[in-house]
Design an enzyme around this catalytic site. Structure first.
Site, PDB file in Angstrom:
ATOM      1  N   CYS A  24     -46.023  -1.572  -3.510  1.00  0.00           N
ATOM      2  CA  CYS A  24     -46.674  -1.799  -4.803  1.00  0.00           C
ATOM      3  C   CYS A  24     -47.363  -0.514  -5.250  1.00  0.00           C
ATOM      4  CB  CYS A  24     -47.689  -2.931  -4.694  1.00  0.00           C
ATOM      5  SG  CYS A  24     -46.963  -4.481  -4.116  1.00  0.00           S
ATOM      6  N   GLY A  72     -51.770  -4.907   4.352  1.00  0.00           N
ATOM      7  CA  GLY A  72     -50.355  -4.990   4.653  1.00  0.00           C
ATOM      8  C   GLY A  72     -49.746  -6.351   4.431  1.00  0.00           C
ATOM      9  N   ASP A 280     -63.298  -4.881   2.953  1.00  0.00           N
ATOM     10  CA  ASP A 280     -61.883  -4.585   2.723  1.00  0.00           C
ATOM     11  C   ASP A 280     -61.695  -3.346   1.853  1.00  0.00           C
ATOM     12  OD1 ASP A 280     -59.110  -4.988   2.809  1.00  0.00           O
ATOM     13  OD2 ASP A 280     -59.142  -6.106   0.939  1.00  0.00           O
ATOM     14  N   CYS A 334     -68.601  -5.616  -8.080  1.00  0.00           N
ATOM     15  CA  CYS A 334     -68.283  -5.085  -6.749  1.00  0.00           C
ATOM     16  C   CYS A 334     -68.756  -3.641  -6.597  1.00  0.00           C
ATOM     17  CB  CYS A 334     -66.781  -5.162  -6.516  1.00  0.00           C
ATOM     18  SG  CYS A 334     -66.269  -4.615  -4.872  1.00  0.00           S
TER      19      CYS A 334
END
Length: 421
Positions: A24, A72, A280, A334
């Site tokens: 991507c 992944g 993450d 965020c």
């Protein structure tokens, strides 16, 4: 001395690290797990997996222990890896407890065997698909450079036929933002009942964003357009994460999403080599907390530096954020995207702030009315018709060349004509 009270936390495990069978174009993670075990060892080894599951259950507050398997592409670990996961969870679960497993996947490997396994073991599945074929295949292609939309849509159908209703994970790129109804209807018509939108914001070294990143203005318009379609037509058919979270906050609950919460830091990342990171979006040396081979999850999540990381979400708000009426909804956004300037020139403003402000200003009054209508006993079909009637009245007598009723000053044909009921 008082008894120490455990605080709940969540772990996102990446059994193959950043290895993926897709390429991507907007992926921020591919090739980033530099601490991998060895070049040929691509999957978390069994002894480390067992230590992770045992520790996580022991350090959990229970009685439900949420496991999220990410990448992944986690299915590259193989179905036998996840059969082992189930056995190990059963081995270490206390009586009366249960595990909740969530698999985040691109869907390319989800054949009937996989779908049967996921259904039989009650996995929740997050399936990445970017709405329409046109948008999806521009960004989400396989290692050979081929589009993947048809294969992912087929995986969604296969999951449904096996009794699994996946949550559709759709990124909002600059292209998707130009096609809100096309993207939304494409997701809705897959009939899974759940979807969420993930804005793409990628920063360049010069402090600007990439061309595929969504702008704040287009993000806000995208959310508003999707919201209106959902409110007038699909209350019974589908749920959308951001809308559901906003409703929950309006009902008095605390935000369930880390980016909306006042503080964060309670969602750890475990890589395939046992490395544990703060978040993450911060898998880097600065945010490496420790390793399962020598540290405990329950201790790492409560390290002073991790507590400080989580509190910084609240403590580093700009004055604009602190004074904003929508702060209880968005929590300042965020940390990974607080690189803009506030209206007063203060650094640390959330990049998508004005887009969220546009969305909340538009949706919250309507959601309050929705909740009021529900409390009065009205059914979803009646409520949707009431909102549709309001919209029809707003458009009554407006022609293509008349000023748009949204107040933009543009001709209707150049503005909201495509959205009229």
């Amino acid at each position: 001395m008082g008894v120490e009270v455990k605080r709940a936390f969540t772990v996102m495990a990446k059994p193959v690290g950043s290895i993926c069978n897709m390429r991507c174009s907007y992926c921020y993670y591919l090739g980033t797990d530099s601490l991998s075990l060895t070049p040929e060892r691509r999957t978390m080894p069994q002894d480390l997996l067992e230590k992770f599951i045992c520790q996580y259950i022991e350090d959990s507050t229970g009685p439900v222990v949420p496991f999220t398997w990410h990448g992944g592409e986690p299915t590259l670990a193989g179905i036998d890896f996840f059969k082992l996961v189930i056995r190990l969870q059963e081995k270490y679960l206390p009586d009366g407890w249960e595990c909740w497993n969530n698999l985040q996947t691109n869907g390319l490997l989800l054949n009937d065997e996989w779908c049967t396994f996921l259904a039989e073991n009650h996995f929740d599945v997050g399936l990445s698909i970017d709405g329409s074929r046109l948008v999806h295949d521009k960004y989400r292609f396989d290692a050979a450079g081929r589009g993947t939309y048809d294969r992912v849509a087929a995986a969604a159908d296969r999951l449904l036929k096996n009794g699994v209703r996946p949550d559709l994970l759709c990124t909002v790129t600059s292209d998707a933002a130009e096609r809100p109804l096309e993207v939304y209807r494409g997701l809705r018509d897959l009939n899974t009942g759940w979807m969420q939108f993930i804005p793409i914001v990628r920063w360049k070294d010069d402090g600007t964003v990439t061309e595929d990143s969504v702008t704040p203005e287009r993000y806000g318009t995208f959310l508003c357009d999707v919201f209106d379609q959902w409110l007038m037509n699909d209350l019974e058919r589908t749920q959308i994460q951001l809308f559901a979270e906003t409703i929950s906050v309006l009902k008095g609950a605390s935000p369930g999403l880390c980016w909306m919460a006042p503080e964060c830091g309670r969602v750890l990342i475990v890589e395939k080599d046992g490395s544990v990171y703060s978040c993450d979006h911060f898998v880097d040396k600065e945010h490496l907390l420790g390793n399962l081979s020598s540290d405990r999850l329950g201790e790492l999540v409560n390290l002073p530096e991790q507590i400080e990381f989580g509190k910084s979400k609240r403590e580093k708000l700009t004055s604009q954020c602190r004074e904003c009426r929508w702060l209880p909804m968005c929590g300042g956004g965020c940390l990974k995207d607080r690189y803009s300037l506030s209206k007063d020139g203060e650094p640390g403003q959330y990049y998508l702030c004005s887009g969220l402000e546009k969305f909340f200003s538009h949706s919250v009054p309507k959601l309050r009315k929705l909740l009021s209508l529900q409390r009065s006993g009205k059914k979803s079909k009646e409520i949707m018709e009431e909102f549709r009637a309001e919209e029809r009245a707003r458009w009554e007598g407006v022609g293509r060349n008349d000023p748009c009723p949204c107040g933009s000053g543009k001709k209707a044909k150049n503005c909201c004509w495509y959205k009229r009921p």
